[in-house]
Design an enzyme around this catalytic site. Structure first.
Site, PDB file in Angstrom:
ATOM      1  N   HIS A   1       0.805  -1.303  -0.384  1.00  0.00           N
ATOM      2  CA  HIS A   1       0.283  -0.260  -0.234  1.00  0.00           C
ATOM      3  C   HIS A   1       1.150   1.135   0.122  1.00  0.00           C
ATOM      4  O   HIS A   1       0.891   1.382  -0.878  1.00  0.00           O
ATOM      5  CB  HIS A   1      -0.824  -0.055   1.448  1.00  0.00           C
ATOM      6  CG  HIS A   1      -1.595  -0.527   1.193  1.00  0.00           C
ATOM      7  ND1 HIS A   1      -2.058  -2.100   1.231  1.00  0.00           N
ATOM      8  CD2 HIS A   1      -3.555  -0.492   0.871  1.00  0.00           C
ATOM      9  CE1 HIS A   1      -3.213  -2.871   0.425  1.00  0.00           C
ATOM     10  NE2 HIS A   1      -4.711  -1.999   0.962  1.00  0.00           N
TER      11      HIS A   1
ATOM     12  N   LYS B   1      -9.815  -7.914   7.716  1.00  0.00           N
ATOM     13  CA  LYS B   1     -10.546  -8.348   8.749  1.00  0.00           C
ATOM     14  C   LYS B   1     -10.599  -6.749   9.511  1.00  0.00           C
ATOM     15  O   LYS B   1      -9.336  -5.677   9.995  1.00  0.00           O
ATOM     16  CB  LYS B   1      -9.382  -9.405  10.148  1.00  0.00           C
ATOM     17  CG  LYS B   1      -8.291  -8.248  10.781  1.00  0.00           C
ATOM     18  CD  LYS B   1      -8.012  -9.449  11.976  1.00  0.00           C
ATOM     19  CE  LYS B   1      -6.470  -8.814  12.270  1.00  0.00           C
ATOM     20  NZ  LYS B   1      -5.647 -10.156  13.130  1.00  0.00           N
TER      21      LYS B   1
END
Lengths: 188, 303
Positions: free
Chosen positions: A35, A99
């Site tokens: 990222h 999550k």
């Protein structure tokens, strides 16, 4: 319900918070290093149009010349909050699996670009690894190390729950609000 | 043979330690499995929280059957060893490190040790500070080894309070501690994989507090605290924590906590720390007792 590739905007927009979905198709892992790399202008080694990014640092070993996934549960997504939304928009990422959910910035982009957040069960590395039927490739492993690499996973009926949809709804926001209200009541 | 000199067969020790790592990474202790099943019975049929616990239950079974890591984040490796005369620290260290290298190669452990300055992964789980050892020389005859694998998600959710804390109205007393623990649960939601377990130390300094908080997680979940005041607080936090409705994986539901373990250390008058080691449901701890002949007489946590 089943979600099969290609992951088009129409299919994604049809999903709602609370839906239990089984994904079939090709997904890419990507976590902190990836990222940051993309955000800093790095070139994606795969085409991310209508893609699903899985926040996961798997245990993968080579057996008889083939990659075998030994464990592949989700990692905490909120660390990608600064990057996720803009990357969805820039590259056409249609969904992320992770999550813990993500924040208001990502939720805003989900609505804007037509994307969702899928929650996989944290720690359920075996149940999830079993649904990875093939490793089709790996990128940036030398640069970032195996857990941080981009792995191409061919998955079949990969089980997730929609916890943030493209209509501005977030289960995480709801639970946080409700639990905070209860917490404040307990503190008196 | 290094084994001959120290009085212990280094190869047997290394094999036993590899088996310990394998079991720790792939099997949950029986007290934790029981707690997961209790949680399952509490959650409403058809709810998302129950669904999460069902997947967790299946995962526990599958990891054991396939002898593969319960969770891909095999975490920071914490090792406590009570060393009798026949097992010097250097011998133990060498054997444990060889076992860690092997365990990483075969996939019981993920490559999880990153140089904090260069960002380079050592690839074998060894490096400055890792594994994290705690050695105690003892007079007894048996070597006692306990280990814990603590993943990043739950370690990041650990938190330390310095009381008083105005934000949550926590003073320097047990009521203040209670407020910290409930707040820790609110903060951890969605980050540490719930239902979780709290290891808590009241007092100590910033370093010793965290170490004691983690150490208290070696106590079994159903073991009652010997200190009646702390036993009461543990029960209260269990009840109130589960009442927050954060639920499995933060999906909402009645099972937010599987256990609370509280210990205490003296403090200096000026300080009052509450250190909370948050542990996820994938609570990997195991241990064994081994005799000088290399035989494992007992596995801890498996009854």
């Amino acid at each position: 319900m089943l979600l099969e590739a290609p992951f088009t905007e129409k299919k994604i927009r049809a999903l709602r918070v609370g839906d239990r979905v089984e994904i079939t198709g090709l997904i890419y892992t990507g976590r902190d290093a990836v990222h940051k790399y993309l955000h800093d202008g790095g070139k994606p080694p795969v085409d991310l149009t209508d893609s699903i990014i899985y926040h996961c640092g798997p245990v993968v070993v080579k057996e008889k010349g083939k990659w075998v996934v030994k464990a592949a549960g989700p990692t905490t997504s909120i660390r990608e909050e600064p990057y996720q939304g803009p990357l969805m928009e820039q590259f056409g990422i249609r969904a992320v699996i992770g999550k813990g959910g993500m924040g208001p910035k990502t939720l805003k982009y989900c609505k804007k670009v037509g994307a969702v957040y899928f929650h996989a069960i944290g720690g359920a590395a075996q149940v999830l690894a079993e649904r990875v039927v093939e490793v089709e490739g790996v990128h940036l492993a030398e640069k970032f190390g195996a857990p941080e690499a981009i792995w191409e996973f061919r998955v079949e009926k990969f089980p997730v729950v929609v916890t943030m949809d493209s209509h501005g709804k977030s289960l995480h926001e709801q639970v946080l609000k409700d639990s905070t209200r209860r917490f404040e009541k307990l503190l008196g | 043979m290094p084994g001959k000199k120290s009085g212990v067969d280094a190869r047997v020790l290394q094999e036993n330690l590899l088996e310990l790592i394998r079991r720790t990474s792939t099997q949950l202790p029986s007290d934790v499995v029981r707690a997961v099943h209790q949680g399952l019975r509490r959650e409403k049929k058809g709810s998302t929280g129950r669904y999460a616990l069902e997947v967790i239950r299946d995962n526990i079974i599958m990891a054991k059957d396939k002898s593969q890591p319960l969770c891909q984040d095999t975490g920071v490796i914490i090792c406590y060893a009570d060393l009798p005369d026949w097992c010097p620290e250097s011998t133990f260290r060498k054997a444990f490190e060889k076992a860690v290298i092997k365990a990483t190669k075969v996939g019981y452990l993920r490559q999880n040790s990153v140089d904090s300055i260069t960002g380079i992964n050592s690839g074998n789980n060894l490096g400055p500070g890792g594994p994290s050892y705690h050695f105690h020389p003892i007079k007894g005859k048996s070597l006692k080894v306990r280990m814990m694998l603590k993943g990043g998600g739950c370690e990041n959710s650990s938190i330390q309070y310095s009381l008083p804390d105005n934000r949550i109205g926590a003073g320097r007393d047990l009521e203040g501690v209670r407020r910290c623990l409930l707040d820790a649960l609110i903060q951890a939601q969605g980050k540490g994989c719930g239902p979780g377990i709290l290891g808590v130390c009241v007092g100590g300094d910033r370093g010793s507090g965290y170490i004691a908080a983690k150490e208290t997680l070696f106590r079994e979940l159903d073991e009652k605290n010997e200190n009646p005041t702390l036993a009461r607080l543990e029960n209260r936090i269990m009840k109130e924590g589960n009442g927050l409705n954060i639920g499995p994986m933060g999906f909402g539901g009645a099972t937010t906590l599987l256990g609370v373990k509280i210990t205490h250390r003296n403090r200096v008058p000026a300080s009052f720390f509450v250190s909370v080691a948050y542990m996820c449901w994938a609570f990997r701890r195991n241990g064994f007792m081994m005799s000088g002949s290399g035989r494992i007489s007992r596995w801890l946590y498996e009854s």
